[in-house]
Design an enzyme around this catalytic site. Structure first.
Site, PDB file in Angstrom:
ATOM      1  N   ASP A 384       0.826  -1.207   0.000  1.00  0.00           N
ATOM      2  CA  ASP A 384       0.000   0.000   0.000  1.00  0.00           C
ATOM      3  C   ASP A 384       0.862   1.259   0.000  1.00  0.00           C
ATOM      4  OD1 ASP A 384      -2.457   1.110  -0.110  1.00  0.00           O
ATOM      5  OD2 ASP A 384      -2.982   0.791   1.973  1.00  0.00           O
ATOM      6  N   ASP A 436      -9.239  -2.354   1.638  1.00  0.00           N
ATOM      7  CA  ASP A 436      -9.152  -1.713   2.947  1.00  0.00           C
ATOM      8  C   ASP A 436     -10.219  -2.221   3.910  1.00  0.00           C
ATOM      9  OD1 ASP A 436      -7.001  -0.138   2.149  1.00  0.00           O
ATOM     10  OD2 ASP A 436      -8.336   1.332   1.240  1.00  0.00           O
TER      11      ASP A 436
END
Length: 538
Positions: A384, A436
């Site tokens: 990420d 997420d």
């Protein structure tokens, strides 16, 4: 069902691509400006609204950007003045214009001289404002020259994208009267749509954790429930529920991240409409299967005999009529979303399909212990941060942000939860990637099972504290998004410490970390309880 399970696993993998899309759509990101601030060059960079009228007919409002110098744009439309537009001659606006600019808005193109020079020329000609046409669709910051202490600019200066500016310019050249109104409304301090998105993400994980309990058939007595279960099983095709559970491994966790990085690079280099359409189709297939599972499970909870009536179809053998009806409804829902995906209300259909898909994936994919969770979440954490913050050092762009914006046709990745900014005068959409929700969700669902199997209370368990930690982490993500002026944030930068970190700390305090680390190591795959009850009715 085996094919559907395989498709869901593919969608689960593709969801990692959208792992860091905690960002706002239509947030204006301008080029970096390093010019020093001085008393005459100290304006904050503000977005600007440019309302326009052509021969008195109102056009679509254009979004622009104000300059670091000149007068500050009014924040309210009522305080702004509607003025005619005149094209500068020469068009670059770098020298005295032969066109009469007095009391009008001067229009010039970018280039050949500093922005401040263009503004000074327009001001000397009596113009009330300067409209600069950019040479590309993205907007740039209009800073000041190095020696800006002597600037004395008191008019409004605004830049607009190339296509919008060219359209205005063409209208003037065609002899039409063009009028503009310039202002810069303020955004609300609290974005209420973020709160709804926050609730959607947390709610999805909580519902997925309690899903088997929520969808368990209502029991009137034990004998009846046993009979109903047998009848339901007898009216189905071969029971392939054992194939429905995908226990993740350490190697699988690493492979997920490597494969997702490969997909991300392919999207970055070969982004096209057809590529996005492949993802839209996969999302719809996964969304249909997820919605079918959720709707059918909820129906069978109340109507336990609903799956008994079956018909025989080629390739599928016996299939319940109820399952076919629900499948047709879910397919129609997904097709309607595809057709209307550019409408203002399309976010509702996308979120419904996405939430159902994620609930189903969280039933299929399971973390057996904290060891696998640590590898998966730490890999995703690095992934990420790298593709959002560090990739510009190699590719000159944030790869994740570029992919999130989609291709030039306006098509974007569908693996997102999104909700419009209802009270924001600038509009736009807040969004969060499926990854997420899914990756912290896998850990939270595991802790729910751990607490239940070890008969832990809410206070002494892990589930409640991880839900709270996830909520805090998501809140920190949106706080960072606000402080960074809407630039995309790697949400797992905040979510992993607030979930995995909380688990490790609590495990150490309670001397249960070893148990969590090796949990389920001796459990054979055949002993795993099937996770999708609705599959028994297909």
């Amino acid at each position: 069902m085996a094919m559907a399970s395989g498709l869901l696993r593919l969608v689960f993998l593709l969801s990692l691509i959208a792992v860091s899309l905690a960002r706002g759509e239509n947030d204006m990101v301008l080029d970096v400006d390093s010019t020093p601030s001085t008393p005459s060059c100290n304006n904050p960079y503000l977005m600007a609204k440019v309302k326009n009228w052509v021969n008195g007919r109102k056009g679509e409002t254009i979004q622009g950007a104000g300059a670091k110098f000149g007068a500050l744009l009014p924040s309210k439309e009522e305080k702004a003045v509607r003025l005619p537009v005149v094209i500068s001659n020469p068009l670059n606006g770098c020298s005295v214009s032969s066109s009469k600019l007095f009391g009008a808005i001067a229009l010039s193109t970018r280039g050949d001289c500093d922005f401040s020079v263009k503004a000074e020329v327009a001001q000397s000609g009596g113009a009330k404002a300067l409209l600069v046409l950019n040479n590309e669709e993205e907007l740039a910051k209009m800073g000041c020259p190095d020696n800006s202490t002597s600037l004395n600019i008191s008019i409004f200066v605004v830049m607009v994208p190339k296509s919008d500016g060219e359209a205005l310019k063409k209208s003037i050249e065609d002899g039409k009267k063009v009028e503009l109104l310039l202002y810069s409304p303020k955004r609300p301090v609290v974005d209420y749509s973020v709160m709804f998105l926050w609730l959607m993400a947390i709610g999805t994980i909580i519902i997925a954790s309690f899903w088997l309990k929520i969808t368990a058939p209502e029991k009137s007595d034990e004998n009846y429930n046993e009979l109903a279960e047998k009848e339901s099983s007898a009216g189905t095709a071969k029971d392939d529920s054992e194939d429905e559970v995908m226990n993740l491994t350490v190697a699988g966790a690493v492979c997920f991240v490597i494969t997702a990085s490969t997909f991300l690079l392919l999207l970055y280099f070969f982004m096209s409409t057809w590529f996005i359409w492949v993802l839209i189709i996969l999302f719809c297939i996964g969304g249909i299967e997820g919605m079918h599972n959720c709707v059918l499970s909820l129906i069978l909870r109340k109507w336990t005999s609903g799956g008994r009536k079956t018909i025989t179809l080629p390739l599928l053998d016996e299939v319940s009529v109820l399952s076919l009806v629900v499948l047709a409804f879910c397919a129609a829902f997904a097709i309607f979303w595809v057709v209307t995906r550019r409408e203002s209300y399309s976010w509702i259909g996308q979120d419904v399909l996405g939430i159902c898909l994620m609930i189903t994936i969280l039933q299929i994919a399971r973390l057996p212990n904290i060891k696998v969770a640590t590898v998966l979440l730490c890999c995703a954490f690095v992934y990420d941060i790298f593709w959002v913050f560090l990739s510009p050092l190699i590719f000159k762009d944030s790869v994740m942000v570029v992919v999130a914006k989609g291709d030039s046709s306006g098509e974007a990745l569908p693996m997102l939860l999104r909700i419009p900014r209802f009270l924001d005068p600038w509009g736009g959409v807040n969004m969060i990637g499926f990854g997420d929700v899914l990756f912290p969700g896998l850990l939270i669902v595991f802790t729910y099972r751990f607490d239940k199997e070890n008969k832990k209370s809410a206070y002494n368990g892990y589930f409640l504290w991880l839900v709270i930690g996830y909520g805090i982490g998501l809140g920190l993500t949106y706080l960072a998004l606000y402080l960074m002026n809407g630039n995309g944030q790697p949400a797992l930068l905040y979510l992993v410490p607030c979930t995995l970190g909380v688990t490790v700390i609590l495990g150490l305090i309670r001397c249960e970390l070893k148990q969590l680390w090796d949990y389920g190591a001796e459990v054979s795959p055949s002993s795993v309880e099937p996770s999708i009850e609705a599959s028994r009715s297909v």
